[in-house]
Scaffold this active site. Structure first.
Site, short mmCIF file in Angstrom:
data_model
loop_
_atom_site.label_atom_id
_atom_site.label_comp_id
_atom_site.label_asym_id
_atom_site.label_seq_id
_atom_site.Cartn_x
_atom_site.Cartn_y
_atom_site.Cartn_z
N TYR A 1 24.00 -1.32 -9.00
CA TYR A 1 25.35 -0.74 -8.85
C TYR A 1 25.34 0.68 -9.37
O TYR A 1 25.17 0.90 -10.57
CB TYR A 1 26.36 -1.62 -9.60
CG TYR A 1 27.80 -1.16 -9.52
CD1 TYR A 1 28.24 -0.24 -8.57
CD2 TYR A 1 28.75 -1.68 -10.40
CE1 TYR A 1 29.56 0.17 -8.51
CE2 TYR A 1 30.08 -1.29 -10.36
CZ TYR A 1 30.48 -0.37 -9.42
OH TYR A 1 31.80 0.03 -9.37
N ARG B 1 31.75 6.51 -13.38
CA ARG B 1 31.95 5.68 -14.57
C ARG B 1 30.79 5.76 -15.55
O ARG B 1 30.98 5.60 -16.75
CB ARG B 1 32.14 4.21 -14.16
CG ARG B 1 33.52 3.90 -13.62
CD ARG B 1 33.67 2.40 -13.43
NE ARG B 1 35.00 2.04 -12.93
CZ ARG B 1 36.07 1.88 -13.69
NH1 ARG B 1 36.00 2.03 -14.99
NH2 ARG B 1 37.23 1.54 -13.14
N ILE C 1 31.90 -3.80 -1.31
CA ILE C 1 32.48 -4.55 -2.42
C ILE C 1 33.72 -3.76 -2.80
O ILE C 1 33.63 -2.63 -3.29
CB ILE C 1 31.51 -4.73 -3.59
CG1 ILE C 1 30.38 -5.68 -3.18
CG2 ILE C 1 32.24 -5.29 -4.81
CD1 ILE C 1 29.29 -5.89 -4.22
N THR D 1 33.80 -4.35 -13.10
CA THR D 1 34.61 -3.39 -13.86
C THR D 1 36.10 -3.62 -13.60
O THR D 1 36.92 -3.53 -14.52
CB THR D 1 34.28 -1.94 -13.41
OG1 THR D 1 32.89 -1.84 -13.22
CG2 THR D 1 34.73 -0.93 -14.43
N THR D 2 36.44 -3.91 -12.34
CA THR D 2 37.84 -4.11 -11.94
C THR D 2 38.47 -5.28 -12.70
O THR D 2 39.69 -5.35 -12.85
CB THR D 2 37.91 -4.35 -10.42
OG1 THR D 2 37.26 -3.25 -9.77
CG2 THR D 2 39.32 -4.45 -9.90
N LYS E 1 25.13 -1.58 -4.43
CA LYS E 1 26.53 -1.21 -4.28
C LYS E 1 26.57 0.27 -4.64
O LYS E 1 26.43 0.64 -5.80
CB LYS E 1 27.42 -2.03 -5.21
CG LYS E 1 28.90 -1.62 -5.13
CD LYS E 1 29.77 -2.35 -6.14
CE LYS E 1 31.21 -1.84 -6.05
NZ LYS E 1 32.09 -2.39 -7.10
N TYR F 1 26.85 5.87 -20.53
CA TYR F 1 26.92 6.57 -21.82
C TYR F 1 25.59 7.15 -22.29
O TYR F 1 25.52 8.31 -22.67
CB TYR F 1 27.52 5.67 -22.92
CG TYR F 1 27.89 6.45 -24.16
CD1 TYR F 1 29.02 7.27 -24.17
CD2 TYR F 1 27.12 6.40 -25.31
CE1 TYR F 1 29.36 8.02 -25.29
CE2 TYR F 1 27.44 7.14 -26.44
CZ TYR F 1 28.56 7.94 -26.42
OH TYR F 1 28.89 8.69 -27.52
#
Length: 290
Positions: free
Chosen positions: A134, A139, A205, A46-47, A163, A109
């Protein structure tokens, strides 16, 4: 797969002023991290603003990082989405020869229930690839509960790591306490890195870690060695900057820090925008403190 231990960093994608990918800065970022003790690199998380990269750009970024890394540290590739069959297909078709594992965010979503989340990862596990679960409810809008994670961990050995970035640290501790042999957890929240590592986690992470790789990897190693006081000294030194980089969302804060360090330029792709003047000034002041 204990090779993914210590500090992994979720690399940003540097951009030029015209918003093309800045490969020169990407080289600098990869070298800076490897030379300063980062244990492994996460590509297209995402980063990395992966959602705004075209398929061709993603391919170029992957190839570039593989080349620059030159097998110096392990690599992890981000492949996630909210269409299970499509994610499964992408994992099956990806050339993963240079990667230790795939980091796959839970479906966002759609807000599946726990059974839906279980079935999603069961489908990904059927690819036979090594997959990192993850969980980042802030998010995705949905938490993978500890019970679901443990169910997956017990049934599918190739889902070997999570994660975990739930806002509730007790969830991390529940997983660490009850996890099967061979399953591990890394913190997905920079500020929880130290307590989670001390509780038996495999490290982190990290986002902030790519700006302070030496400090962050030293802190995690001290935690592995049981040197709690020394580890907390580093933790306390980095708490303020860690909070600041997330104040207006990620990766605008970390790009501000990396810009100040002369590693990348301060450009993001819409819908993300650079840190506000106010936040940038605070980041700059805190970096001077460190």
């Amino acid at each position: 797969m204990s090779i993914l231990k210590g500090v992994g960093v979720a690399l940003v994608t540097p951009f030029n002023e015209d918003l093309s990918v800045d490969f020169e800065s990407l080289t600098k970022l990869v070298d800076y991290n490897i030379e300063n003790g980062t244990n492994y690199l996460v590509v297209l998380g995402t980063t990395a603003e992966a959602a705004t990269l075209s398929a061709e750009e993603k391919k170029e970024v992957i190839e570039h990082i593989i080349k620059v890394n030159s097998k110096r540290v392990p690599l992890v590739l981000g492949i996630g989405g909210n269409n299970t069959l499509e994610v499964k297909k992408q994992i099956e078709e990806a050339d993963l020869s240079a990667f230790e594992a795939v980091l796959s965010v839970s479906p966002y979503y759609n807000k599946p229930n726990q059974e839906g989340l279980y079935q999603h990862y069961k489908a990904l596990a059927s690819t036979g690839k090594n997959i990192i679960i993850y969980n980042v409810p802030s998010r995705t809008g949905q938490n993978i509960e500890a019970e679901t994670t443990l169910r997956l961990a017990k049934e599918f050995p190739n889902l070997f790591l999570i994660k975990e970035a739930a806002p509730n640290i007790l969830q991390y501790f529940d997983i660490l306490r009850k996890k099967p042999e061979g399953f591990n957890l890394v913190s997905g929240d920079d500020e929880y890195t130290l307590p989670v590592t001390l509780a038996g986690g495999n490290g982190v992470i990290s986002v902030i870690g790519q700006a302070y790789p030496k400090e962050f990897s030293t802190m995690v190693q001290l935690a592995f060695d049981g040197k709690v006081n020394e580890a907390y000294e580093i933790h306390n030194k980095l708490v303020e900057i860690t909070r600041l980089i997330f104040a207006e969302g990620n990766p605008c804060g970390i790009k501000a820090v990396l810009t100040e360090k002369g590693i990348v330029k301060n450009y993001l792709r819409l819908p993300l925008v650079p840190a506000s003047e106010n936040l940038y000034a605070k980041i700059k002041a805190e970096m001077a403190n460190i």
